[in-house]
Design a protein around this motif. Structure first.
Motif, PDB file in Angstrom:
ATOM      1  N   HIS A  39       0.819  -1.215   0.000  1.00 27.65           N
ATOM      2  CA  HIS A  39       0.000   0.000   0.000  1.00 27.65           C
ATOM      3  C   HIS A  39       0.850   1.261   0.000  1.00 27.65           C
ATOM      4  O   HIS A  39       0.380   2.320  -0.449  1.00 27.65           O
ATOM      5  N   SER A  40       2.083   1.174   0.478  1.00 26.34           N
ATOM      6  CA  SER A  40       2.971   2.335   0.407  1.00 26.34           C
ATOM      7  C   SER A  40       3.229   2.736  -1.039  1.00 26.34           C
ATOM      8  O   SER A  40       3.349   3.923  -1.352  1.00 26.34           O
ATOM      9  N   ASP A  41       3.330   1.748  -1.924  1.00 23.96           N
ATOM     10  CA  ASP A  41       3.488   2.048  -3.348  1.00 23.96           C
ATOM     11  C   ASP A  41       2.275   2.815  -3.866  1.00 23.96           C
ATOM     12  O   ASP A  41       2.407   3.775  -4.633  1.00 23.96           O
ATOM     13  N   VAL A  42       1.099   2.364  -3.441  1.00 22.60           N
ATOM     14  CA  VAL A  42      -0.133   3.022  -3.889  1.00 22.60           C
ATOM     15  C   VAL A  42      -0.160   4.469  -3.421  1.00 22.60           C
ATOM     16  O   VAL A  42      -0.569   5.372  -4.162  1.00 22.60           O
ATOM     17  N   SER A  43       0.285   4.703  -2.188  1.00 19.00           N
ATOM     18  CA  SER A  43       0.347   6.082  -1.702  1.00 19.00           C
ATOM     19  C   SER A  43       1.246   6.935  -2.577  1.00 19.00           C
ATOM     20  O   SER A  43       0.928   8.096  -2.860  1.00 19.00           O
ATOM     21  N   VAL A  44       2.348   6.354  -3.023  1.00 18.87           N
ATOM     22  CA  VAL A  44       3.303   7.105  -3.850  1.00 18.87           C
ATOM     23  C   VAL A  44       2.665   7.560  -5.150  1.00 18.87           C
ATOM     24  O   VAL A  44       2.743   8.737  -5.524  1.00 18.87           O
ATOM     25  N   PHE A  45       2.032   6.625  -5.875  1.00 17.57           N
ATOM     26  CA  PHE A  45       1.516   7.015  -7.195  1.00 17.57           C
ATOM     27  C   PHE A  45       0.071   7.499  -7.178  1.00 17.57           C
ATOM     28  O   PHE A  45      -0.385   8.125  -8.136  1.00 17.57           O
ATOM     29  N   HIS A  46      -0.635   7.267  -6.072  1.00 13.61           N
ATOM     30  CA  HIS A  46      -2.047   7.665  -6.022  1.00 13.61           C
ATOM     31  C   HIS A  46      -2.279   8.933  -5.201  1.00 13.61           C
ATOM     32  O   HIS A  46      -3.136   9.758  -5.544  1.00 13.61           O
ATOM     33  N   ASP A  47      -1.511   9.097  -4.118  1.00  9.92           N
ATOM     34  CA  ASP A  47      -1.781  10.176  -3.168  1.00  9.92           C
ATOM     35  C   ASP A  47      -0.763  11.305  -3.183  1.00  9.92           C
ATOM     36  O   ASP A  47      -1.117  12.461  -2.947  1.00  9.92           O
ATOM     37  N   TYR A  48       0.496  10.989  -3.411  1.00 11.41           N
ATOM     38  CA  TYR A  48       1.540  11.995  -3.266  1.00 11.41           C
ATOM     39  C   TYR A  48       1.482  13.055  -4.361  1.00 11.41           C
ATOM     40  O   TYR A  48       0.990  12.818  -5.466  1.00 11.41           O
ATOM     41  N   THR A  49       2.006  14.212  -4.016  1.00 14.85           N
ATOM     42  CA  THR A  49       2.142  15.332  -4.952  1.00 14.85           C
ATOM     43  C   THR A  49       3.596  15.793  -4.905  1.00 14.85           C
ATOM     44  O   THR A  49       4.378  15.345  -4.053  1.00 14.85           O
ATOM     45  N   ALA A 243      -1.056  -5.592  25.293  1.00 11.33           N
ATOM     46  CA  ALA A 243      -0.436  -4.902  24.159  1.00 11.33           C
ATOM     47  C   ALA A 243      -1.395  -4.947  22.979  1.00 11.33           C
ATOM     48  O   ALA A 243      -1.992  -5.988  22.694  1.00 11.33           O
ATOM     49  N   ALA A 244      -1.547  -3.812  22.328  1.00 12.54           N
ATOM     50  CA  ALA A 244      -2.424  -3.713  21.164  1.00 12.54           C
ATOM     51  C   ALA A 244      -1.621  -3.200  19.977  1.00 12.54           C
ATOM     52  O   ALA A 244      -0.766  -2.316  20.121  1.00 12.54           O
ATOM     53  N   PHE A 245      -1.913  -3.754  18.802  1.00 13.26           N
ATOM     54  CA  PHE A 245      -1.227  -3.371  17.574  1.00 13.26           C
ATOM     55  C   PHE A 245      -2.275  -3.007  16.534  1.00 13.26           C
ATOM     56  O   PHE A 245      -3.046  -3.862  16.085  1.00 13.26           O
ATOM     57  N   ASP A 246      -2.306  -1.731  16.168  1.00 11.16           N
ATOM     58  CA  ASP A 246      -3.304  -1.218  15.236  1.00 11.16           C
ATOM     59  C   ASP A 246      -2.688  -1.130  13.847  1.00 11.16           C
ATOM     60  O   ASP A 246      -1.863  -0.256  13.575  1.00 11.16           O
ATOM     61  N   PHE A 247      -3.093  -2.038  12.960  1.00 11.60           N
ATOM     62  CA  PHE A 247      -2.565  -2.066  11.605  1.00 11.60           C
ATOM     63  C   PHE A 247      -3.447  -1.300  10.624  1.00 11.60           C
ATOM     64  O   PHE A 247      -3.276  -1.419   9.415  1.00 11.60           O
ATOM     65  N   VAL A 248      -4.367  -0.495  11.159  1.00 15.70           N
ATOM     66  CA  VAL A 248      -5.224   0.355  10.329  1.00 15.70           C
ATOM     67  C   VAL A 248      -4.794   1.806  10.494  1.00 15.70           C
ATOM     68  O   VAL A 248      -4.367   2.457   9.542  1.00 15.70           O
ATOM     69  N   GLY A 249      -4.938   2.330  11.705  1.00 22.94           N
ATOM     70  CA  GLY A 249      -4.434   3.665  11.981  1.00 22.94           C
ATOM     71  C   GLY A 249      -5.393   4.805  11.712  1.00 22.94           C
ATOM     72  O   GLY A 249      -4.967   5.935  11.496  1.00 22.94           O
ATOM     73  N   ILE A 250      -6.710   4.526  11.732  1.00 25.05           N
ATOM     74  CA  ILE A 250      -7.683   5.612  11.648  1.00 25.05           C
ATOM     75  C   ILE A 250      -8.138   5.942  13.069  1.00 25.05           C
ATOM     76  O   ILE A 250      -7.926   5.163  13.999  1.00 25.05           O
ATOM     77  N   ALA A 273      -2.827   5.318   8.181  1.00 25.64           N
ATOM     78  CA  ALA A 273      -4.000   5.975   7.607  1.00 25.64           C
ATOM     79  C   ALA A 273      -4.142   7.428   8.049  1.00 25.64           C
ATOM     80  O   ALA A 273      -5.004   8.152   7.557  1.00 25.64           O
ATOM     81  N   GLY A 274      -3.318   7.854   9.019  1.00 24.81           N
ATOM     82  CA  GLY A 274      -3.313   9.264   9.400  1.00 24.81           C
ATOM     83  C   GLY A 274      -4.311   9.656  10.463  1.00 24.81           C
ATOM     84  O   GLY A 274      -4.556  10.852  10.682  1.00 24.81           O
ATOM     85  N   GLY A 275      -4.892   8.666  11.160  1.00 23.63           N
ATOM     86  CA  GLY A 275      -5.838   8.991  12.220  1.00 23.63           C
ATOM     87  C   GLY A 275      -5.155   9.609  13.426  1.00 23.63           C
ATOM     88  O   GLY A 275      -3.967   9.384  13.663  1.00 23.63           O
ATOM     89  N   LYS A 276      -5.901  10.411  14.170  1.00 26.87           N
ATOM     90  CA  LYS A 276      -5.360  11.085  15.352  1.00 26.87           C
ATOM     91  C   LYS A 276      -5.903  10.438  16.626  1.00 26.87           C
ATOM     92  O   LYS A 276      -7.084  10.119  16.722  1.00 26.87           O
ATOM     93  N   GLY A 277      -5.006  10.257  17.598  1.00 27.25           N
ATOM     94  CA  GLY A 277      -5.399   9.698  18.873  1.00 27.25           C
ATOM     95  C   GLY A 277      -5.597  10.792  19.906  1.00 27.25           C
ATOM     96  O   GLY A 277      -5.101  11.911  19.746  1.00 27.25           O
TER      97      GLY A 277
END
Length: 349
Positions: A39-49, A243-250, A273-277
């Motif tokens: 998904h990091s690849d997708v961010s590069v070509f889909h989201d980045y400017t 211990a909790a591991f959040d692999f989503v991040g919203i 995903a850029g979510g704020k805690g």
């Protein structure tokens, strides 16, 4: 040779003929065995400017999850034999700061001024028939299958780094670990937790098929809905997970991880995903840690490879030929993948 090239922002990559690279001093040429789609690849070509993609300026060859066989050694490189299989450590730092010399190039202190983030993220990667990489970034695979190993470079290393740092919270009997998001990284995290701890593992997701796959590994699953925290608390006799591991991040998954974790627990946000805690002194459990993780160190990838060679961690992959590499990325973007997509440039040889 054929390669998958990121040519412009907001534009899907292309498959094109490029010149076969030649290794320079301190480098090796790999005949690529497998290159994972992330998904990091997708961010590069889909989201980045141009403004947000300062470390991933096009054009370059994608592929930061790479494995391959030694094909050619650059000047000054010794100790490698042609045909031996290796996994590639992706992050590329400045090479001279305290973090880099310790093999923690993922946390390079000079990242802001570096030209790239990693092999395949800013500089040519492994989504090609051949790839040039620094010899020091190679991790031996021995006789283990290099194709299935490719995702370990990121999808294995990232959860391993997060879990290893949380081990003090999971030592001893009666411990609970929570995995939020049972996709590719979450499924590997389950294998790692089983290999490294004796904790009872609880997993949450919105997809029944992902939960079913986790259940096959002995995970207690809870649907990701408004009742998940109460259900997790019930499973842990009211005290919450260690211990909790959040692999989503919203924001909702971060909040759920915090609410489902108990006193002295550790909550690690792995998903980007850029979510704020939020933190509330009155409602968060005492001494609950909230932290993040990005990739892992070079020495940790050696440890992940060792677990793979022992058969304790095995990524589930579906393979694509180089000609179908863009199909793999489309399936990733469209959410059609149930396994990690790996492009095999020399399929059938």
């Amino acid at each position: 040779m054929k390669a998958v090239v990121f040519e412009n922002y907001k534009t899907f990559p292309t498959i094109k003929e490029v010149e076969k690279p030649t290794p320079g001093p301190g480098e090796v040429l790999l005949k690529v065995a497998g290159a994972g789609c992330c998904h990091s690849d997708v961010s590069v070509f889909h989201d980045y400017t141009p403004e947000t993609g300062t470390h991933t300026k096009p054009p370059f060859i994608l592929g930061h999850e790479t494995s391959g066989w030694i094909e050619e050694l650059g000047p000054g490189v010794t100790g490698f034999n042609k045909g031996d299989a290796y996994l590639v450590y992706g992050p590329t730092g400045c090479g001279h700061c305290q973090r880099c010399v310790a093999g923690e190039e993922n946390y390079c202190e000079n990242m802001a001024t570096n030209e790239s983030l990693a092999i395949g993220l800013g500089r040519d990667g492994g989504m090609a028939e051949y790839a040039v990489v620094p010899a020091r970034n190679l991790v031996p695979l021995g006789d283990a299958d290099p194709i299935a190993a490719a995702p370990l470079s990121d999808a294995g290393l990232t959860p391993y780094h997060a879990i290893k740092a949380a081990l003090p919270h999971l030592r001893g009997g009666g411990k609970y670990a929570l995995v939020i998001g049972l996709g590719g990284l979450g499924q590997i995290a389950i294998q790692l937790l089983k290999a490294l701890t004796g904790a009872t593992i609880i997993g949450t997701d919105m997809k029944p098929e992902s939960m079913a796959k986790a259940e096959e590994q002995g995970v207690i699953t809870v649907p990701s809905d408004e009742n998940e925290v109460a259900r997790i608390r019930e499973i842990t006799s009211g005290r919450g997970v260690d211990a909790a591991f959040d692999f989503v991040g919203i924001a909702p998954t971060i909040a759920a991880a915090q609410a489902a974790s108990g006193i002295g627990s550790r909550v690690t946000i792995v998903g980007i995903a850029g979510g704020k805690g939020e933190f509330d002194w009155y409602t968060n459990p005492w001494e609950q840690e909230l932290t993040s993780a990005y990739w892992g160190s070079m020495s940790e990838l050696h440890e992940v490879a060792a677990l793979y060679r022992q058969g304790l961690v095995t990524p589930e992959v579906e393979t694509y030929s180089m000609d179908d590499a863009l199909v793999a990325y489309h399936n990733l973007v469209d959410g059609k993948l149930t396994k990690r997509a790996v492009v095999v440039p020399h399929m059938g040889e």
